[in-house]
Design an enzyme around this catalytic site. Structure first.
Site, PDB file in Angstrom:
ATOM      1  N   ARG A  16      38.396  21.961  92.465  1.00  0.00           N
ATOM      2  CA  ARG A  16      38.921  21.911  93.828  1.00  0.00           C
ATOM      3  C   ARG A  16      39.184  20.474  94.220  1.00  0.00           C
ATOM      4  NH1 ARG A  16      35.329  20.360  97.846  1.00  0.00           N
ATOM      5  NH2 ARG A  16      33.120  20.277  97.302  1.00  0.00           N
TER       6      ARG A  16
ATOM      7  N   HIS B  64      38.019   9.543  64.676  1.00  0.00           N
ATOM      8  CA  HIS B  64      38.261   9.461  63.242  1.00  0.00           C
ATOM      9  C   HIS B  64      39.458  10.315  62.841  1.00  0.00           C
ATOM     10  CE1 HIS B  64      34.462   7.413  62.497  1.00  0.00           C
ATOM     11  NE2 HIS B  64      33.911   8.253  63.359  1.00  0.00           N
TER      12      HIS B  64
ATOM     13  N   ARG C 233      41.153  15.787  79.172  1.00  0.00           N
ATOM     14  CA  ARG C 233      42.486  15.492  79.715  1.00  0.00           C
ATOM     15  C   ARG C 233      42.309  14.832  81.072  1.00  0.00           C
ATOM     16  NH1 ARG C 233      42.336  21.234  79.379  1.00  0.00           N
ATOM     17  NH2 ARG C 233      41.853  22.172  81.382  1.00  0.00           N
TER      18      ARG C 233
END
Length: 200
Positions: free
Chosen positions: A184, A116, A167
């Site tokens: 890792r 939104h 991300r």
């Protein structure tokens, strides 16, 4: 698939009006289609797959959601072969969700392409935007994970339970946390020997 003008607009990443009749009706159709798919649990796998293929843009061989599955529109979802999602998967697919082959989702995974507006007046007026989510081949996403708009998760990645992915996650890595961060790489040392001597 022929998308209407409003839905083509939302796929561009531009702000769109989430309250238009067209989008409200499309979400209603998706609710009815997911209800039909969820209540068909226990029927032959090919019958359920046929219902799933009516709902989503693409569903590869052996694509399967445990009940209950919910999506926003359905036609923004592309699933590869051997896709499996455990209970209570939610996909807001306005921006498009593409998932590769051999992907596992734990219970209560949410994949969200829509968001939104930040401005309260714009938000109250229905202003939204959407960004595509892409998940590569061989990915495992643990239970309770949230994948946010615009994220790409690379091939063979593992996302730890309860993570919030904000991300991109590189291929062949383990990521976890809120926000998720790479912990890792996945290496040959992670092989357990399970496949040694297994036919096929």
């Amino acid at each position: 698939m022929d998308l209407s003008a409003q839905r083509r607009h939302l796929r561009t990443g531009a702000m769109y009006d989430d309250t238009t009749d067209e989008l409200v009706q499309a979400r209603e159709r998706a609710v009815l289609a997911t209800d039909a798919y969820n209540t068909a649990f226990g029927r032959p796998a090919d019958a359920r797959l046929a219902l799933l293929r009516e709902l989503v843009d693409q569903a590869g061989e052996n694509a399967h959601f445990e009940p209950t599955f919910r999506c926003e529109f359905g036609d923004g979802i592309r699933l590869g072969d051997n896709f499996y999602a455990n209970f209570d998967c939610v996909m807001l697919d306005g921006g498009g969700i593409t998932i590769g082959d051999d992907v596992l989702l734990g219970p209560r995974v949410g994949i969200y392409t829509s968001n939104h507006a930040l401005d309260p007046r714009e938000r109250a007026a229905g202003a939204c935007y959407a960004r595509p989510v892409r998940i590569g081949d061989g990915v495992w996403i643990g239970g309770g994970v949230t994948v946010n708009p615009g994220v790409t998760i690379g091939d063979g990645a593992v996302i730890g339970s309860g993570s919030v992915v904000t991300r991109d996650v590189p291929a062949r890595t383990v990521a976890a946390g809120n926000p998720a961060r790479v912990l890792r790489e996945i290496t040959a040392a992670d092989r357990t020997g399970y496949l040694d001597g297994v036919p096929g």
